[in-house]
Design a protein around this motif. Structure first.
Motif, PDB file in Angstrom:
ATOM      1  N   GLY A  26      -0.566 -26.315  25.234  1.00 17.35           N
ATOM      2  CA  GLY A  26       0.595 -25.826  24.496  1.00 17.35           C
ATOM      3  C   GLY A  26       1.408 -24.793  25.237  1.00 17.35           C
ATOM      4  N   GLY A  27       1.476 -24.905  26.565  1.00 11.43           N
ATOM      5  CA  GLY A  27       2.331 -24.021  27.344  1.00 11.43           C
ATOM      6  C   GLY A  27       3.728 -24.604  27.480  1.00 11.43           C
ATOM      7  N   THR A  44       6.241 -18.564  21.225  1.00 12.02           N
ATOM      8  CA  THR A  44       6.493 -18.506  19.778  1.00 12.02           C
ATOM      9  C   THR A  44       7.733 -19.308  19.416  1.00 12.02           C
ATOM     10  N   ILE A  45       8.796 -19.125  20.185  1.00 11.64           N
ATOM     11  CA  ILE A  45      10.028 -19.867  19.917  1.00 11.64           C
ATOM     12  C   ILE A  45       9.808 -21.361  20.138  1.00 11.64           C
ATOM     13  N   GLY A  46       9.074 -21.712  21.182  1.00  7.52           N
ATOM     14  CA  GLY A  46       8.790 -23.115  21.449  1.00  7.52           C
ATOM     15  C   GLY A  46       8.026 -23.778  20.319  1.00  7.52           C
ATOM     16  N   ARG A  47       7.047 -23.079  19.771  1.00 11.80           N
ATOM     17  CA  ARG A  47       6.286 -23.643  18.650  1.00 11.80           C
ATOM     18  C   ARG A  47       7.168 -23.835  17.427  1.00 11.80           C
ATOM     19  N   GLU A  48       8.065 -22.889  17.201  1.00 11.63           N
ATOM     20  CA  GLU A  48       8.991 -23.025  16.070  1.00 11.63           C
ATOM     21  C   GLU A  48       9.918 -24.220  16.267  1.00 11.63           C
ATOM     22  N   VAL A  96       6.515 -32.136  14.720  1.00  5.77           N
ATOM     23  CA  VAL A  96       5.366 -32.135  15.635  1.00  5.77           C
ATOM     24  C   VAL A  96       4.289 -31.218  15.071  1.00  5.77           C
ATOM     25  N   GLU A  97       3.070 -31.692  15.057  1.00  9.06           N
ATOM     26  CA  GLU A  97       1.944 -30.880  14.604  1.00  9.06           C
ATOM     27  C   GLU A  97       1.329 -30.131  15.792  1.00  9.06           C
ATOM     28  N   LEU A  98       0.841 -28.945  15.530  1.00  7.82           N
ATOM     29  CA  LEU A  98       0.151 -28.168  16.549  1.00  7.82           C
ATOM     30  C   LEU A  98      -1.147 -27.651  15.962  1.00  7.82           C
ATOM     31  N   VAL A  99      -2.229 -27.846  16.685  1.00 11.93           N
ATOM     32  CA  VAL A  99      -3.524 -27.352  16.245  1.00 11.93           C
ATOM     33  C   VAL A  99      -4.080 -26.431  17.324  1.00 11.93           C
TER      34      VAL A  99
END
Length: 315
Positions: free
Chosen positions: A12-13, A62-66, A73-76
């Motif tokens: 998740g980079g 943080t911005i990328g995950r948002e 898209v799901e993130l775990v």
């Protein structure tokens, strides 16, 4: 129950989030598996990324995950510990969960193994640095030290002389007689001062690096401490390639470790598996990793689309 996605992005980079953003916008059901261990976490800022110069790595992520969440898209937060290939890919997570996908994008990056010199790990990313393009401007014209850890350290000492004319090259565990004459001439031409002897540790005052201490000396002994404000080191890169190896991907040895053989899009020798970021090479900076993730994501989507069209068309 095993959950199935069209694409799983492992990592998740910058590379992984960029691939996921493209895939999400392409309406692909995508999962990002993020262990939460970015390589650049010790750095307060990232540099050289147009429009993001000076942003903290944490804020960037943080911005990328948002952004990827906007497209479903799901993130775990988990770690991929194993992967097998059948009709699709089954990824086993540390939590015990198993997820499946038609395609994989692996962006697991690498870890930096720092020289075992007291104080180096504690100050890494602050005034112990590794990349002049990442940090050189911020410490320009200060008193630099460069810690020799191998044959490529000479190149590092020469490179950092672009940002300061006060550079001391500490040979540490490298014997001066082992340096080729041409390298010694290059160092002299660049104005780099060569200091033999093992480095025992760093001198830190008021939470700032002020010197490099050689072995066998004390602060009161003249010559035992060299005043320095920034120290460049070359960490040993440890590629995180276990998943590629589990899948039997072809690997290539480099001076910086073994990496998967990839084409221009990041496709590995394993059909359906792409690599991006530091998972495919040592020199991928954040901006390169993001670009590589974008390219891999777009290629994966196109490949899935054409595969499904050909299947429907019977060709």
């Amino acid at each position: 129950m095993t959950e199935t996605y069209e694409v799983i992005v492992v990592g998740g980079g910058a590379a992984g989030l960029s691939a996921a953003l493209v895939l999400g916008r392409a309406r692909r059901r995508t999962l990002v598996v993020d262990a939460g261990e970015p390589r650049n976490a010790p750095a307060a800022h990232m540099q050289g990324y147009l429009t993001r110069d000076g942003m903290s790595p944490a804020e960037f992520l943080t911005i990328g995950r948002e952004e990827i969440a906007r497209y479903g898209v799901e993130l775990v937060r988990d770690t991929a510990v194993d992967v097998t290939k059948g009709e699709d890919f089954a990824v086993e997570l540390a939590s015990g969960r198993t997820v499946r996908a038609r395609r994989l994008v692996i962006t697991t990056g690498l870890k930096d193994e720092l020289p075992a010199v007291p104080g180096v790990a504690e100050r890494f990313g602050r005034d112990v640095l590794h990349c002049p393009y990442c940090h050189g401007w911020e410490v320009r014209d200060q008193a630099f030290g460069v810690l020799a850890t191998g044959p490529l350290s000479v190149h590092q000492a020469l490179m950092v002389s672009q940002w300061s004319k006060d550079v001391t090259f500490f040979l540490h565990e490298v014997a001066e007689d082992d340096l080729p004459d041409d390298d010694l001439r290059r160092l002299a031409a660049a104005g780099v001062h060569v200091v033999p002897g093992e480095v025992a540790g760093l001198v830190v005052e008021d939470d700032r690096l002020t010197g490099v201490r050689l072995a066998g000396g004390t602060p009161s002994e003249e010559g035992s401490v060299h005043d320095r404000q920034a120290l460049f080191v070359a960490p040993r890169p440890i590629p995180q390639t276990a998943l590629f190896e589990r899948l039997g991907a072809e690997m290539t040895e480099t001076p910086f470790g073994a990496y998967p053989v990839v084409d221009a899009t990041g496709l590995t020798s394993v059909p359906g598996v792409w690599a991006a970021g530091n998972a495919m090479g040592f020199a991928e900076q954040v901006v390169n990793a993001a670009a590589g993730g974008y390219r891999a994501g777009a290629t994966v989507n196109g490949e899935l689309l054409m595969t499904d069209i050909d299947l429907a068309a019977g060709v």
